[in-house]
Write a protein that holds these residues in place. Structure first.
Motif, PDB file in Angstrom:
ATOM      1  N   ALA A  68      13.126 -87.271  13.860  1.00 34.66           N
ATOM      2  CA  ALA A  68      13.001 -85.833  13.617  1.00 34.66           C
ATOM      3  C   ALA A  68      11.912 -85.555  12.579  1.00 34.66           C
ATOM      4  N   ALA A  69      11.846 -86.368  11.524  1.00 38.25           N
ATOM      5  CA  ALA A  69      10.805 -86.194  10.509  1.00 38.25           C
ATOM      6  C   ALA A  69       9.432 -86.454  11.090  1.00 38.25           C
ATOM      7  N   GLU A  92       6.551 -83.752  11.339  1.00 37.29           N
ATOM      8  CA  GLU A  92       5.261 -84.057  10.730  1.00 37.29           C
ATOM      9  C   GLU A  92       4.135 -83.851  11.736  1.00 37.29           C
ATOM     10  N   GLY A  93       4.352 -84.279  12.966  1.00 42.77           N
ATOM     11  CA  GLY A  93       3.333 -84.121  14.000  1.00 42.77           C
ATOM     12  C   GLY A  93       3.077 -82.667  14.343  1.00 42.77           C
ATOM     13  N   SER A  94       4.135 -81.877  14.458  1.00 43.67           N
ATOM     14  CA  SER A  94       3.946 -80.459  14.784  1.00 43.67           C
ATOM     15  C   SER A  94       3.437 -79.693  13.578  1.00 43.67           C
ATOM     16  N   GLY A  95       3.819 -80.097  12.377  1.00 44.46           N
ATOM     17  CA  GLY A  95       3.355 -79.430  11.164  1.00 44.46           C
ATOM     18  C   GLY A  95       1.886 -79.683  10.918  1.00 44.46           C
ATOM     19  N   GLY A 125      -5.064 -75.879  12.411  1.00 43.76           N
ATOM     20  CA  GLY A 125      -5.649 -74.707  13.030  1.00 43.76           C
ATOM     21  C   GLY A 125      -5.509 -73.452  12.201  1.00 43.76           C
ATOM     22  N   ALA A 126      -4.815 -73.533  11.086  1.00 43.49           N
ATOM     23  CA  ALA A 126      -4.594 -72.357  10.254  1.00 43.49           C
ATOM     24  C   ALA A 126      -5.869 -72.014   9.499  1.00 43.49           C
ATOM     25  N   PRO A 127      -6.142 -70.705   9.309  1.00 40.42           N
ATOM     26  CA  PRO A 127      -7.337 -70.331   8.557  1.00 40.42           C
ATOM     27  C   PRO A 127      -7.196 -70.762   7.101  1.00 40.42           C
ATOM     28  N   GLY A 128      -8.248 -71.278   6.532  1.00 39.93           N
ATOM     29  CA  GLY A 128      -8.243 -71.707   5.147  1.00 39.93           C
ATOM     30  C   GLY A 128      -7.666 -73.098   4.970  1.00 39.93           C
ATOM     31  N   ALA A 129      -7.310 -73.758   6.042  1.00 39.14           N
ATOM     32  CA  ALA A 129      -6.741 -75.097   5.927  1.00 39.14           C
ATOM     33  C   ALA A 129      -7.846 -76.112   5.739  1.00 39.14           C
ATOM     34  N   SER A 130      -7.516 -77.247   5.241  1.00 38.33           N
ATOM     35  CA  SER A 130      -8.412 -78.390   5.060  1.00 38.33           C
ATOM     36  C   SER A 130      -9.509 -78.092   4.062  1.00 38.33           C
ATOM     37  N   GLY A 131      -9.268 -77.209   3.116  1.00 41.49           N
ATOM     38  CA  GLY A 131     -10.245 -76.937   2.078  1.00 41.49           C
ATOM     39  C   GLY A 131     -11.479 -76.236   2.598  1.00 41.49           C
TER      40      GLY A 131
END
Length: 113
Positions: free
Chosen positions: A83-84, A88-91, A97-103
């Motif tokens: 489950a973790a 982790e994979g879906s998170g 793909g979120a805006p502002g992610a990955s610096g």
């Protein structure tokens, strides 16, 4: 030059997975039933110095109870790990793909794993 005493010739097979809890529970019940079946004949076993048969069945049932406890905990730990890992994979996919992610907002590229 020291030579190894034993080296495997091939890889070990993957461990078998299956209904482990049910198997251990069934074996434990079987040991306890064998103990109960032999109990009325305790005198017969005692006359022949074979009482260890009766006590072996009881020991098998007792150790089986420890085995049931162990495999249930193991099964729960495996499910928690899966489950973790799934979370982790879906998170990670959602955060990438979120805006502002990955610096990206700082303008500095971040190393990707």
């Amino acid at each position: 030059m020291a030579k190894a005493k034993w080296t495997p010739k091939h890889e070990a097979p993957e461990p078998l997975e299956g209904p482990v809890v049910a198997t251990i529970t069934g074996g434990t019940i079987l040991w306890f039933v064998l103990f109960l079946v032999q109990l009325p004949f305790y005198g017969w076993f005692a006359d022949r110095d074979l009482t260890w048969w009766v006590w072996t069945c009881l020991a098998g049932a007792g150790l089986g109870l420890i085995g049931i406890w162990y495999v249930r905990k193991r099964d729960a730990a495996i499910k928690r790990h899966e489950a973790a890992r799934a979370a982790e994979g879906s998170g990670a996919a959602g955060a990438a793909g979120a805006p502002g992610a990955s610096g990206a907002s700082s303008g500095t590229p971040t190393p990707e794993a």
